[in-house]
Design an enzyme around this catalytic site. Sequence first.
Site, short mmCIF file in Angstrom:
data_model
loop_
_atom_site.label_atom_id
_atom_site.label_comp_id
_atom_site.label_asym_id
_atom_site.label_seq_id
_atom_site.Cartn_x
_atom_site.Cartn_y
_atom_site.Cartn_z
N VAL A 1 0.84 -1.20 0.00
CA VAL A 1 0.00 0.00 0.00
C VAL A 1 0.88 1.26 0.00
O VAL A 1 0.66 2.19 -0.78
CB VAL A 1 -0.96 0.00 1.22
CG1 VAL A 1 -1.67 1.34 1.36
CG2 VAL A 1 -1.97 -1.13 1.09
N ARG A 2 1.88 1.26 0.83
CA ARG A 2 2.67 2.49 0.96
C ARG A 2 3.60 2.70 -0.23
O ARG A 2 3.83 3.83 -0.65
CB ARG A 2 3.43 2.48 2.29
CG ARG A 2 2.42 2.57 3.43
CD ARG A 2 2.99 3.05 4.71
NE ARG A 2 1.91 3.34 5.64
CZ ARG A 2 2.09 3.59 6.92
NH1 ARG A 2 3.30 3.60 7.42
NH2 ARG A 2 1.06 3.86 7.69
N ARG B 1 -9.17 -20.49 1.72
CA ARG B 1 -8.76 -21.39 0.64
C ARG B 1 -10.01 -21.52 -0.23
O ARG B 1 -11.06 -21.95 0.26
CB ARG B 1 -8.34 -22.74 1.19
CG ARG B 1 -7.17 -22.64 2.20
CD ARG B 1 -6.61 -24.02 2.51
NE ARG B 1 -5.91 -24.06 3.79
CZ ARG B 1 -4.62 -23.76 3.94
NH1 ARG B 1 -3.90 -23.39 2.93
NH2 ARG B 1 -4.05 -23.84 5.14
N ASP C 1 1.89 -21.96 -2.14
CA ASP C 1 1.89 -22.51 -3.51
C ASP C 1 0.48 -22.63 -4.11
O ASP C 1 0.29 -22.40 -5.30
CB ASP C 1 2.68 -23.81 -3.60
CG ASP C 1 1.99 -24.96 -2.90
OD1 ASP C 1 1.25 -24.70 -1.93
OD2 ASP C 1 2.18 -26.12 -3.32
N GLY C 2 -0.52 -22.93 -3.29
CA GLY C 2 -1.90 -23.00 -3.80
C GLY C 2 -2.32 -21.64 -4.35
O GLY C 2 -2.91 -21.55 -5.44
N THR D 1 3.95 -17.98 3.91
CA THR D 1 3.56 -19.27 4.49
C THR D 1 4.59 -19.65 5.54
O THR D 1 5.79 -19.45 5.34
CB THR D 1 3.47 -20.40 3.44
OG1 THR D 1 3.47 -21.67 4.12
CG2 THR D 1 4.65 -20.40 2.48
N SER E 1 15.42 -38.35 29.73
CA SER E 1 14.31 -37.66 29.06
C SER E 1 14.79 -37.23 27.68
O SER E 1 15.96 -36.92 27.50
CB SER E 1 13.88 -36.43 29.84
OG SER E 1 14.87 -35.43 29.76
N HIS F 1 -2.01 -24.91 15.41
CA HIS F 1 -2.15 -23.56 14.88
C HIS F 1 -1.55 -22.47 15.75
O HIS F 1 -1.46 -21.32 15.31
CB HIS F 1 -3.63 -23.25 14.61
CG HIS F 1 -4.15 -24.02 13.42
ND1 HIS F 1 -4.55 -25.32 13.51
CD2 HIS F 1 -4.30 -23.66 12.13
CE1 HIS F 1 -4.94 -25.74 12.32
NE2 HIS F 1 -4.79 -24.75 11.46
N ARG G 1 0.95 -20.52 13.92
CA ARG G 1 0.62 -19.57 12.86
C ARG G 1 0.32 -18.17 13.39
O ARG G 1 0.28 -17.21 12.63
CB ARG G 1 -0.59 -20.09 12.06
CG ARG G 1 -0.29 -21.27 11.19
CD ARG G 1 -0.61 -21.00 9.72
NE ARG G 1 -2.00 -20.77 9.49
CZ ARG G 1 -2.87 -21.70 9.07
NH1 ARG G 1 -2.44 -22.93 8.83
NH2 ARG G 1 -4.11 -21.40 8.87
O1 F6P Z 1 0.56 -24.25 4.86
C1 F6P Z 1 0.58 -23.78 6.16
C2 F6P Z 1 -0.04 -24.76 7.10
O2 F6P Z 1 0.02 -24.19 8.38
C3 F6P Z 1 0.54 -26.17 7.09
O3 F6P Z 1 1.74 -26.30 7.81
C4 F6P Z 1 -0.61 -26.96 7.66
O4 F6P Z 1 -0.56 -28.30 7.24
C5 F6P Z 1 -1.81 -26.27 7.09
O5 F6P Z 1 -1.42 -24.96 6.80
C6 F6P Z 1 -3.02 -26.28 7.99
O6 F6P Z 1 -4.07 -25.67 7.32
P1 F6P Z 1 -5.47 -25.31 7.98
O7 F6P Z 1 -5.30 -24.02 8.72
O8 F6P Z 1 -6.38 -25.18 6.82
O9 F6P Z 1 -5.82 -26.42 8.92
#
Ligand code: F6P
Length: 321
Positions: free
Chosen positions: A24-25, A72, A103-104, A126, A216, A251, A254
């Site tokens: 944007v900037r 997606r 990649d998708g 990603t 361990s 997750h 992420r």
């Molecule tokens: O591609 C990123 C990713 O976090 C992968 O490591 C994982 O398999 C996938 O997405 C999980 O996707 P979702 O959030 O749709 O469950």
Amino acid sequence: MKRIGVLTSGGDAPGMNAAVRAVVRTATARGIEVMGVKRGYAGMIDGDFVKLGARDVANTIQRGGTILLTARCKPFMTLEGRERAAKQLRSVGIEGLVVIGGDGSFHGAHFLSVEHGFPVVGVPGTIDNDLFGTDYTIGYDTAVNTALQAIDRIRDTAASHERLFIIEVMGRHAGFIALDVGIAGGAEDVLIPERPETLDEVVEIVRASAAKGKTSSIIIVAEGYEGGGIKVMEAISKATGLDARVSILGHVQRGGSPSARDRILASQMGYGAVEALLKGISDVMIGVVHDKTVHVPLEETWTKRKDVSLELRELAKTLAL
Ligand code: F6P
């Protein structure tokens, strides 16, 4: 070019907002308007656009997730879906597009460019780091550090209870996160899809480590390895009788505020994407290799394979002594 669009697509990754902000900037600084496309390709098909000015992206560089939302989108995988999306873009005067995703998302961008002659530039976002043509993808560094913090905590419990922990990290087809956190977290073994170690071999490693007096241990498993962490835990427990535990980080990897590295990478790539569109360059991904911006044909990002480092694999093995 008077107006461009920007979208985030596929799994969210920390640093996507920093990339949107940079797009944007940079565009605004060059006198070009930006339209944000909501919910990735789904919003494109629906014509869900929002004007983005420099102030609209204030206070976003430090935020995880994506302010544009993501999805997606199956309909975009069809000719009709892409036709509709291209019409929507043109109906609001969007003349070029920046696609931030994996990649998708790049497959979709490539077909939009080939079928409709639409100028498109990809920005790799990603946590998996599995795209050919760039040293790192946006979100990877943050995800590795998030996973590592969790592993350090689990290590406390593993040591206190004298237990074996199997920790599954993300990476659908790639072991980049697993290998990095395996080395940084001092793991006994790292199981990744690129090096299919058999479950029998893993069991042997566990037996050998117990024989060395280790009370361990931690084994890191990429989710793309065989049946993932649960299968590994079951095989080890069955063969050795050990009271092993499995922890799937999921997750949590992420989310969160992007690291400095991810913010800088995202800024560099977002800037590079706009500059490329302005030079008439299309159907490429912006990569960063040895700190320099490069243009990689979109198709190469999935037809060519980025391999995990053999040297790091060897290192992980040796240091698990
Ligand atoms: O591609 C990123 C990713 O976090 C992968 O490591 C994982 O398999 C996938 O997405 C999980 O996707 P979702 O959030 O749709 O469950």
